[in-house]
Design a protein around this motif. Structure first.
Motif, short mmCIF file in Angstrom:
data_model
loop_
_atom_site.label_atom_id
_atom_site.label_comp_id
_atom_site.label_asym_id
_atom_site.label_seq_id
_atom_site.Cartn_x
_atom_site.Cartn_y
_atom_site.Cartn_z
N UNK A 1 40.21 45.88 39.01
CA UNK A 1 40.35 47.16 38.30
C UNK A 1 40.09 48.34 39.24
N UNK A 2 39.15 48.13 40.18
CA UNK A 2 38.91 49.19 41.16
C UNK A 2 39.53 48.75 42.49
N UNK A 3 39.95 49.73 43.26
CA UNK A 3 40.67 49.42 44.49
C UNK A 3 39.69 49.16 45.64
N UNK A 4 40.09 48.28 46.58
CA UNK A 4 39.21 48.05 47.75
C UNK A 4 38.97 49.34 48.52
N UNK A 5 39.90 50.30 48.33
CA UNK A 5 39.71 51.57 49.04
C UNK A 5 38.49 52.33 48.54
N UNK A 6 38.10 52.06 47.27
CA UNK A 6 36.90 52.70 46.73
C UNK A 6 35.66 52.21 47.49
N UNK A 7 35.66 50.92 47.79
CA UNK A 7 34.52 50.35 48.54
C UNK A 7 34.52 50.87 49.98
N UNK A 8 35.70 50.95 50.57
CA UNK A 8 35.80 51.50 51.93
C UNK A 8 35.27 52.93 51.96
N UNK A 9 35.60 53.67 50.93
CA UNK A 9 35.14 55.06 50.84
C UNK A 9 33.61 55.14 50.78
N UNK B 1 29.03 52.33 23.54
CA UNK B 1 27.87 51.96 24.37
C UNK B 1 28.24 51.44 25.76
N UNK B 2 29.53 51.34 26.04
CA UNK B 2 29.96 50.72 27.31
C UNK B 2 29.22 51.29 28.53
N UNK B 3 29.23 52.60 28.64
CA UNK B 3 28.68 53.21 29.86
C UNK B 3 27.17 52.97 29.98
N UNK B 4 26.47 53.16 28.89
CA UNK B 4 25.02 53.02 28.96
C UNK B 4 24.64 51.55 29.25
N UNK B 5 25.42 50.62 28.71
CA UNK B 5 25.15 49.20 28.99
C UNK B 5 25.41 48.89 30.46
N UNK B 6 26.52 49.40 30.95
CA UNK B 6 26.85 49.19 32.36
C UNK B 6 25.73 49.74 33.26
N UNK B 7 25.26 50.95 32.94
CA UNK B 7 24.18 51.54 33.73
C UNK B 7 22.94 50.66 33.74
N UNK B 8 22.61 50.10 32.57
CA UNK B 8 21.40 49.26 32.49
C UNK B 8 21.57 47.98 33.32
N UNK B 9 22.78 47.42 33.32
CA UNK B 9 22.98 46.22 34.15
C UNK B 9 22.94 46.59 35.63
N UNK B 10 23.44 47.76 35.95
CA UNK B 10 23.35 48.22 37.35
C UNK B 10 21.89 48.35 37.76
N UNK C 1 37.24 50.76 31.33
CA UNK C 1 35.90 50.52 30.78
C UNK C 1 35.19 51.79 30.32
N UNK C 2 35.89 52.91 30.40
CA UNK C 2 35.23 54.16 30.00
C UNK C 2 35.49 54.44 28.53
#
Ligand code: ATP
Ligand code: MG
Length: 391
Positions: free
Chosen positions: A215-223, A260-269, A349-350
């Motif tokens: 879903x996210x591009x490898x370029x995001x990680x490179x960045x 609740x998607x974002x808040x759940x994601x934050x908590x897992x992070x 996922x937003x």
């Protein structure tokens, strides 16, 4: 004319008995920054560090630029080294400071005599040098309060040093002198600035980044890696852990209420980062959160994210406006990379209408809808480590 770089200690002066430890770190960091620039000798007397070229292969210009990014230094100047003879000093001052003197309208000379055996006292030294400079540059007017050019003459044990205006140092505390923290780094504007700010307070930096391929591009990680490379110029080497979060995010999407998607994601992070941080000897987490900036950064949302970590969460940007954060990111040169378009969190996922005032009981109820523990274990185990060093 022999030239040196003078570095003035910043807050180290306040450190009392612990000062040697802080100075040791500062010296180490100075050496690291200069390692590819040539051979330099680094010495200290009182609260000044003297950096001088050992031979011609050492580039003072490059060293001067690089040292402006070293934390723990409040001011930097280039000085010429002159034998401790009043006539030699009077002759050298206008010669060495020609360019600055031509560009200024007013000046003042300050003298400091550390070596009390020197025949002239400070006020006499200042007056003599002022006369010598005034004679060569008659356009310069004396201004004792707010001179455009402040000439400093320091009489030390081994030599006399003459310099013009100083430039500000990077301030703060020597990188690595105040413990270590793990930053949750995204590709955005805020978290690189947050990393820089805690590094400036002397914290060593470890980084954790969450990726959601495909879903996210490898370029995001490179960045993210490019951003950390810029931060590492200030902080020193950074170990970065890239954690694959796709399965976890898919399970959130499949099982939990969208708002609740974002808040759940934050908590897992937070949970995953806490584990990595503890394993890496970090005493805290760092995030780029700022109150009210987005839905997941209301105080209610922050309360819910905070509850998912047993470590203190440092949020150096919490009370800052976006404009102020952008100003810092431009200054530290992360801005241009941060605004590249590769998103690190996918819109899939937003939530369309995120909950802005979540309550912890509700959030915990959502989390109980699926067994996240094994997914979290797997993600942490599969984290990929890369060590990023400054150029
Ligand atoms: P940033 O500019 O740092 O991305 P932001 O304003 O976009 O921040 P959010 O997306 O709400 O804010 O993220 C808040 C904080 O959560 C970030 O500052 C960062 O510390 C952390 N964070 C967000 N996304 C990630 C990610 N993919 N990996 C690691 N940490 C992240
Ligand atoms: Mg972001």
């Amino acid at each position: 004319m022999q030239e040196v770089i003078l570095l003035k200690d910043g807050e180290l002066i306040l450190k009392g008995l612990n000062r040697p430890q802080f100075e040791h770190k500062l010296f180490k960091n100075i050496r690291r920054v200069l390692q590819n620039v040539g051979d330099f000798s680094i010495e200290q007397a009182q609260s000044i560090v003297y950096v001088s070229a050992e031979n011609e292969s050492a580039f003072l210009d490059i060293a001067y630029k690089k040292l402006q990014k070293v934390f723990g230094i409040s001011a930097i100047s280039r000085a010429c080294v002159v034998e401790k003879d009043m006539q030699a000093i009077e002759k050298a001052a206008p010669l060495y400071l020609e360019k600055e003197a031509k560009g200024a309208r007013t000046f003042k000379v300050a003298a400091k005599r550390a070596d009390k055996r020197f025949a002239y006292k400070s006020p006499e030294i200042a007056r003599k040098v002022a006369d010598a400079v005034g004679e060569v540059f008659p356009h310069l007017e004396a201004d004792m309060k707010n001179p455009e050019l402040l000439i400093t003459v320091e009489i030390r044990d081994t030599a006399a040093y003459i310099h013009g205006n100083s430039v500000p140092g990077a301030g703060g505390m020597p990188a690595g002198s105040c413990g270590r923290a793990s930053v949750l780094i995204s590709g955005g504007i805020d978290s690189p600035v947050a990393s820089y700010m805690m590094a400036r307070r002397g914290m060593g930096i470890t980084a954790v980044h969450f990726a959601t391929p495909p879903y996210t591009s490898p370029r995001a990680t490179t960045k993210v890696m490019q951003l950390l490379k810029i931060v590492s110029v200030y902080s020193g080497p950074i170990a970065c852990f890239v954690v694959p979060f796709t399965k976890l995010q898919e399970q959130i999407r499949a099982n939990c209420r969208e708002e609740f998607f974002t808040i759940l994601l934050r908590r897992f992070m937070m949970r995953a980062s806490t584990r990595i941080a503890i394993a890496q000897d970090c005493a805290a987490l760092i995030t780029g959160e700022s109150i009210g900036q987005v839905a997941s950064q209301t105080i209610e949302a922050i309360t819910c994210t905070e509850a998912a970590s047993s470590l203190p969460v440092l949020r150096p940007l919490i009370g800052m406006d976006k404009e102020e954060i952008i100003r810092i990111s431009r200054r530290i040169e992360t801005y241009e990379t941060s605004i590249l378009p590769y998103e690190d969190c996918c819109t899939v996922f937003t939530p369309r209408h995120p909950r802005t005032k979540p309550r912890i009981e509700e959030v915990e109820r959502e989390e109980a809808r699926f067994d996240f523990a094994p997914l979290l274990d797997e993600a942490v185990q599969n984290a990929e480590k890369t060590v990023i060093c400054p150029e």
